[in-house]
Design a protein around this motif. Structure first.
Motif, PDB file in Angstrom:
ATOM      1  N   UNK A 172       0.831  -1.211   0.000  1.00 54.58           N
ATOM      2  CA  UNK A 172       0.000   0.000   0.000  1.00 54.58           C
ATOM      3  C   UNK A 172       0.861   1.256   0.000  1.00 54.58           C
ATOM      4  N   UNK A 173       1.936   1.237   0.780  1.00 56.03           N
ATOM      5  CA  UNK A 173       2.774   2.418   0.957  1.00 56.03           C
ATOM      6  C   UNK A 173       3.684   2.660  -0.243  1.00 56.03           C
ATOM      7  N   UNK A 174       4.169   1.588  -0.877  1.00 49.99           N
ATOM      8  CA  UNK A 174       5.241   1.725  -1.863  1.00 49.99           C
ATOM      9  C   UNK A 174       4.817   1.483  -3.306  1.00 49.99           C
ATOM     10  N   UNK A 175       3.610   1.041  -3.559  1.00 46.45           N
ATOM     11  CA  UNK A 175       3.232   0.606  -4.912  1.00 46.45           C
ATOM     12  C   UNK A 175       2.882   1.745  -5.853  1.00 46.45           C
ATOM     13  N   UNK A 176       2.475   2.885  -5.337  1.00 47.36           N
ATOM     14  CA  UNK A 176       1.998   3.967  -6.212  1.00 47.36           C
ATOM     15  C   UNK A 176       3.157   4.673  -6.914  1.00 47.36           C
ATOM     16  N   UNK A 177       2.807   5.393  -7.950  1.00 45.43           N
ATOM     17  CA  UNK A 177       3.826   6.113  -8.711  1.00 45.43           C
ATOM     18  C   UNK A 177       4.430   7.235  -7.874  1.00 45.43           C
ATOM     19  N   UNK A 178       3.635   7.853  -6.989  1.00 49.00           N
ATOM     20  CA  UNK A 178       4.120   8.950  -6.146  1.00 49.00           C
ATOM     21  C   UNK A 178       4.581   8.473  -4.775  1.00 49.00           C
ATOM     22  N   UNK A 179       4.775   7.174  -4.604  1.00 51.13           N
ATOM     23  CA  UNK A 179       5.197   6.636  -3.303  1.00 51.13           C
ATOM     24  C   UNK A 179       6.647   7.016  -3.005  1.00 51.13           C
ATOM     25  N   UNK A 180       7.048   6.979  -1.744  1.00 50.61           N
ATOM     26  CA  UNK A 180       8.448   7.283  -1.395  1.00 50.61           C
ATOM     27  C   UNK A 180       9.401   6.276  -2.011  1.00 50.61           C
ATOM     28  N   UNK A 181      10.610   6.729  -2.282  1.00 52.84           N
ATOM     29  CA  UNK A 181      11.596   5.887  -2.962  1.00 52.84           C
ATOM     30  C   UNK A 181      12.747   5.481  -2.056  1.00 52.84           C
ATOM     31  N   UNK A 182      12.831   6.039  -0.863  1.00 54.71           N
ATOM     32  CA  UNK A 182      13.910   5.701   0.063  1.00 54.71           C
ATOM     33  C   UNK A 182      13.345   4.969   1.264  1.00 54.71           C
ATOM     34  N   UNK A 183      14.074   3.948   1.715  1.00 54.87           N
ATOM     35  CA  UNK A 183      13.605   3.104   2.819  1.00 54.87           C
ATOM     36  C   UNK A 183      14.740   2.931   3.826  1.00 54.87           C
ATOM     37  N   UNK A 184      14.430   3.184   5.094  1.00 48.19           N
ATOM     38  CA  UNK A 184      15.356   2.925   6.193  1.00 48.19           C
ATOM     39  C   UNK A 184      15.026   1.563   6.790  1.00 48.19           C
ATOM     40  N   UNK A 185      15.914   0.596   6.583  1.00 47.48           N
ATOM     41  CA  UNK A 185      15.756  -0.728   7.177  1.00 47.48           C
ATOM     42  C   UNK A 185      16.470  -0.729   8.526  1.00 47.48           C
ATOM     43  N   UNK A 186      15.743  -1.024   9.585  1.00 42.62           N
ATOM     44  CA  UNK A 186      16.317  -0.926  10.927  1.00 42.62           C
ATOM     45  C   UNK A 186      16.048  -2.194  11.715  1.00 42.62           C
ATOM     46  N   UNK A 187      16.950  -2.473  12.621  1.00 39.43           N
ATOM     47  CA  UNK A 187      16.804  -3.619  13.515  1.00 39.43           C
ATOM     48  C   UNK A 187      17.364  -3.220  14.870  1.00 39.43           C
ATOM     49  N   UNK A 188      16.633  -3.525  15.925  1.00 30.66           N
ATOM     50  CA  UNK A 188      17.058  -3.158  17.280  1.00 30.66           C
ATOM     51  C   UNK A 188      18.010  -4.218  17.813  1.00 30.66           C
ATOM     52  N   UNK A 189      19.109  -3.780  18.354  1.00 31.26           N
ATOM     53  CA  UNK A 189      20.147  -4.683  18.838  1.00 31.26           C
ATOM     54  C   UNK A 189      19.720  -5.316  20.163  1.00 31.26           C
ATOM     55  N   UNK A 190      19.617  -6.659  20.170  1.00 26.93           N
ATOM     56  CA  UNK A 190      19.288  -7.424  21.383  1.00 26.93           C
ATOM     57  C   UNK A 190      18.122  -6.789  22.133  1.00 26.93           C
ATOM     58  N   UNK A 191      17.000  -6.647  21.447  1.00 23.66           N
ATOM     59  CA  UNK A 191      15.857  -5.901  21.999  1.00 23.66           C
ATOM     60  C   UNK A 191      15.391  -6.459  23.338  1.00 23.66           C
ATOM     61  N   UNK A 192      15.110  -7.758  23.392  1.00 24.89           N
ATOM     62  CA  UNK A 192      14.559  -8.345  24.615  1.00 24.89           C
ATOM     63  C   UNK A 192      15.559  -8.309  25.768  1.00 24.89           C
ATOM     64  N   UNK A 193      16.846  -8.324  25.450  1.00 21.66           N
ATOM     65  CA  UNK A 193      17.871  -8.425  26.497  1.00 21.66           C
ATOM     66  C   UNK A 193      18.317  -7.080  27.040  1.00 21.66           C
ATOM     67  N   UNK A 194      17.949  -5.961  26.386  1.00 20.44           N
ATOM     68  CA  UNK A 194      18.494  -4.664  26.775  1.00 20.44           C
ATOM     69  C   UNK A 194      17.453  -3.677  27.290  1.00 20.44           C
ATOM     70  N   UNK A 195      16.187  -4.056  27.344  1.00 21.71           N
ATOM     71  CA  UNK A 195      15.144  -3.113  27.778  1.00 21.71           C
ATOM     72  C   UNK A 195      15.390  -2.686  29.221  1.00 21.71           C
ATOM     73  N   UNK A 196      15.224  -1.401  29.461  1.00 22.01           N
ATOM     74  CA  UNK A 196      15.454  -0.846  30.805  1.00 22.01           C
ATOM     75  C   UNK A 196      14.345  -1.265  31.768  1.00 22.01           C
TER      76      UNK A 196
END
Length: 520
Positions: A172-196
C-alpha cells in the motif's frame, strides 16, 4: 466486589472434570471484562482500568484460562528449573488454586541457547510452569491496554495480526507512482535483552509488584544463579506484549521528527511498518531519513535502554530492493513486485535437503509426512505474494532430491520399477506417494504435496486501528473470520504486475501477474 467476582468466575464445586469445562462460557466472561478494560483506557479512565485489571487477575475463570494456556501450547512439556510439568487434570486444578498474588515468588529462569542464522547463539530463558501461568494470567489483563495504545502499523505478536498484514502495508505504501523511494531498514540490537527495567516499572500499566518480581527473578546457568538487571526473558509468555508496549510510540516519533512537507512542492512521505523489533521507515529523500528520522529513532530507543544494530540498519532505494520478513520488496521499472527473498528460499531448500538426509533409512510415509508439513507451512506463508515461479523452482528441487532418495534406497532397481512403486499410486501419475495399511487393515495413501498446489490468494489487510477488545469493532472481526477459509479469487484478478524475476538458480523467468490457475 464479591458479587462481580462470582459473575466473572465460578464456584470451584461446579467443575469435577477438566475436560468437561465449558471453555466457551469462560472465554465470553473474560472477553467481556477485557472489553471493559479497553473501553476505560480509550476514555482515559486509567483508575477504572486498573480496578478492572485487578478484578480480572483474581477471577477464577481467568486462572482457568491461564492454566489452559500453559498446558496446551508447544512448551507444555518443557519444564523450568524445578523440572515440574502439569499433565493430569488433578495437577491442573491444583495449579489453579495455587495462583495467588500473596506470597508469590518467582523462581530463577532456566537459560538455554538456540542457534541464529548468522552462526551466533540467542539466549532463551524458560520460566517454571507456575511463573508461566502467572504471566499468562496478567497478560489477559494487560493485552486490552496494549492493543488500545498500540501503534497503528505494528503487526508482531498481536492478536489477529501477522506478517501478511505487514507485507500488505508495504504494498500500500510503496506501490503507487508517487510513493516514497527511500527506505530505512532498521533492527534493534538485542531488543529483549536490553530493555530498561526502570522504564518498564514506570510506564507499563500493570501490577508493579508482580512486574518487579518477574524482571528481577534472575536466571540459572551451569548450576549458578545470575541476577537480571535489564531486559525481559524471551521465553516468557508476557514478554512479547511487554516489548511491544516499550516500542509503542516509535511510529509517532518517526512521523513528527520532520515536517509533513519538506518544501512547498515535496512531501516528506514518512511511513513506518513494524513487526516486533524489525521495522522499516520510508521517506522522500536519503538526507531526511539519515539526518532527521534516524537520530529521532535513536533518541527514542535510548530512553528505553535500546540501540540500533549498525550492521543491519541500512538506507536503500526501492528500485534496489530490500528484504523484510522473508520477502523481497522491489520496484521493477516503476512497478512493485513482492516475492520470497533469495535467502529465505535457500534456507528452506537447505531444510528440505536435511529432511531427506534424516529420512535416508525411514519409510516413505514418514518422509512424506515430514515434508508435507514443511512444504505446506512455507507455501502458505508466501502464498499472498508473487510466488508461482518460485514455487515451481522449489517443486523441481524437491523432485530431484526425491529421485535421489529413491535411487539410494533401491540401488539395484531400475527407473521403471521405481516409478511403478512410488510414482503411480497418487492422485495423478508422477506424484510421489505410497500406500500403507492402517490399524484396521484398510489401505491409506500418503502423497507428497506440491508447493504449486497452494493457490496464490490476495491477503486483505487488517485495519490500522482495529482493536479486538473494542466493543464497537466486534462486527468487523466477525466479518474477517471467514477470511481464513476464503476461496481463491477469480483468475481475472490481478494484484501484482507481471515482471521478470530471477530464480535462486540465476535463471530469468517470466512471472505471471496473478494467481496461478490450478491444473485440471
Amino acid at each position: 466486589m464479591t458479587a462481580t467476582l462470582k459473575e466473572a468466575g465460578a464456584p470451584v464445586g461446579t467443575f469435577r472434570n477438566w475436560n468437561s469445562i465449558d471453555w466457551k462460557t469462560i472465554h465470553e466472561h473474560i472477553k467481556r471484562l477485557q472489553m471493559r478494560i479497553a473501553k476505560a483506557v480509550k476514555e482515559k479512565k486509567f483508575g477504572r482500568a486498573k480496578a478492572l485489571q485487578w478484578l480480572l487477575t483474581h477471577s477464577f475463570y481467568a486462572k482457568l484460562l491461564a492454566i489452559k494456556r500453559v498446558t496446551s501450547n508447544k512448551g507444555k512439556r518443557t519444564p523450568g528449573v524445578d523440572k515440574i510439568t502439569w499433565k493430569t487434570p488433578r495437577q491442573k486444578f491444583q495449579a489453579v488454586f495455587n495462583l495467588k498474588r500473596k506470597g508469590y515468588r518467582p523462581k530463577p529462569l532456566r537459560r538455554i541457547y538456540i542457534p541464529k542464522k548468522n552462526g551466533k547463539k540467542r539466549p532463551l530463558s524458560i520460566p517454571t510452569m507456575t511463573d508461566r501461568a502467572v504471566q499468562a494470567l496478567h497478560k489477559l489483563a494487560l493485552e486490552p491496554v496494549s492493543e488500545t495504545l498500540a501503534d497503528p502499523n505494528s503487526y508482531g505478536f498481536r492478536p489477529y495480526r501477522r506478517c501478511a498484514d505487514a507485507i500488505a502495508q508495504c504494498f500500500i505504501v510503496l506501490a503507487k507512482k508517487a510513493s516514497p523511494v527511500w527506505v530505512l531498514e532498521a533492527d534493534i540490537k538485542a531488543c529483549f535483552d536490553e530493555i530498561s527495567h526502570d522504564w518498564m516499572l514506570k510506564n507499563i500499566p500493570m501490577d508493579k509488584t508482580i512486574l518487579s518480581k518477574w524482571l528481577n527473578a534472575g536466571f540459572m546457568e551451569d548450576g549458578r544463579i545470575f541476577p537480571t538487571t535489564k531486559g525481559t526473558p524471551q521465553g516468557g509468555i508476557a514478554s512479547p506484549t511487554l516489548a511491544n508496549m516499550v516500542l509503542d510510540g516509535l511510529e509517532k516519533t518517526a512521523r513528527t521528527a520532520s515536517p509533513r512537507r519538506i518544501n512547498r512542492y515535496t512531501r516528506s512521505k514518512i511511513n513506518m511498518i513494524r513487526y516486533a523489533d524489525d521495522f522499516i521507515i520510508t521517506g522522500d529523500s536519503r538526507e531526511l531519513l539519515e539526518e532527521t528520522v534516524k537520530p529521532a529513532v535513536i533518541e527514542f530507543l535510548s530512553t528505553r535502554g535500546l540501540s540500533l544494530s549498525e550492521e543491519k540498519t541500512l538506507i536503500t532505494r526501492i528500485d534496489q530492493g530490500f528484504d523484510f520478513l522473508g520477502q523481497h520488496v522491489r520496484k521493477y521499472k516503476g512497478k512493485l513486485i513482492i516475492k520470497p527473498s533469495r535467502k529465505n528460499v535457500q534456507t528452506f531448500l537447505q531444510t528440505i535437503k536435511e529432511t531427506f538426509r534424516k529420512h535416508r533409512s525411514s519409510k516413505a510415509e514418514a518422509l512424506i509426512r515430514d515434508l508435507n508439513t514443511k512444504i505446506r507451512g512455507w507455501a502458505n506463508y508466501h502464498k499472498h505474494v508473487v510466488s508461482s515461479v518460485i514455487f515451481g523452482y522449489v517443486d523441481n528441487y524437491i523432485w530431484n532430491e526425491m529421485w535421489r532418495w529413491m535411487r539410494n534406497r533401491h540401488r539395484n532397481k531400475g527407473a521403471h520399477w521405481l516409478m511403478k512403486k512410488y510414482l503411480s499410486k497418487g492422485s495423478r501419475p508422477g506424484r510421489f506417494a505410497t500406500v500403507v495399511k492402517d490399524k484396521r487393515g484398510e489401505p491409506k495413501t500418503y502423497e507428497l504435496i506440491r508447493a504449486n498446489s497452494i493457490h496464490i490468494v490476495r491477503h486483505i489487510k487488517i485495519r490500522r486501528n482495529a482493536n479486538p477488545f473494542d466493543p464497537d469493532q466486534t462486527d468487523y472481526f466477525l466479518k474477517r473470520r471467514p477470511a481464513k477459509i476464503r476461496k481463491p479469487l477469480p483468475y481475472s484478478y490481478r494484484m501484482y504486475v507481471a515482471s521478470p524475476v530471477t530464480c535462486p538458480n540465476g535463471i530469468n523467468q517470466k512471472q505471471p501477474g496473478g494467481p496461478a490457475r490450478p491444473k485440471p
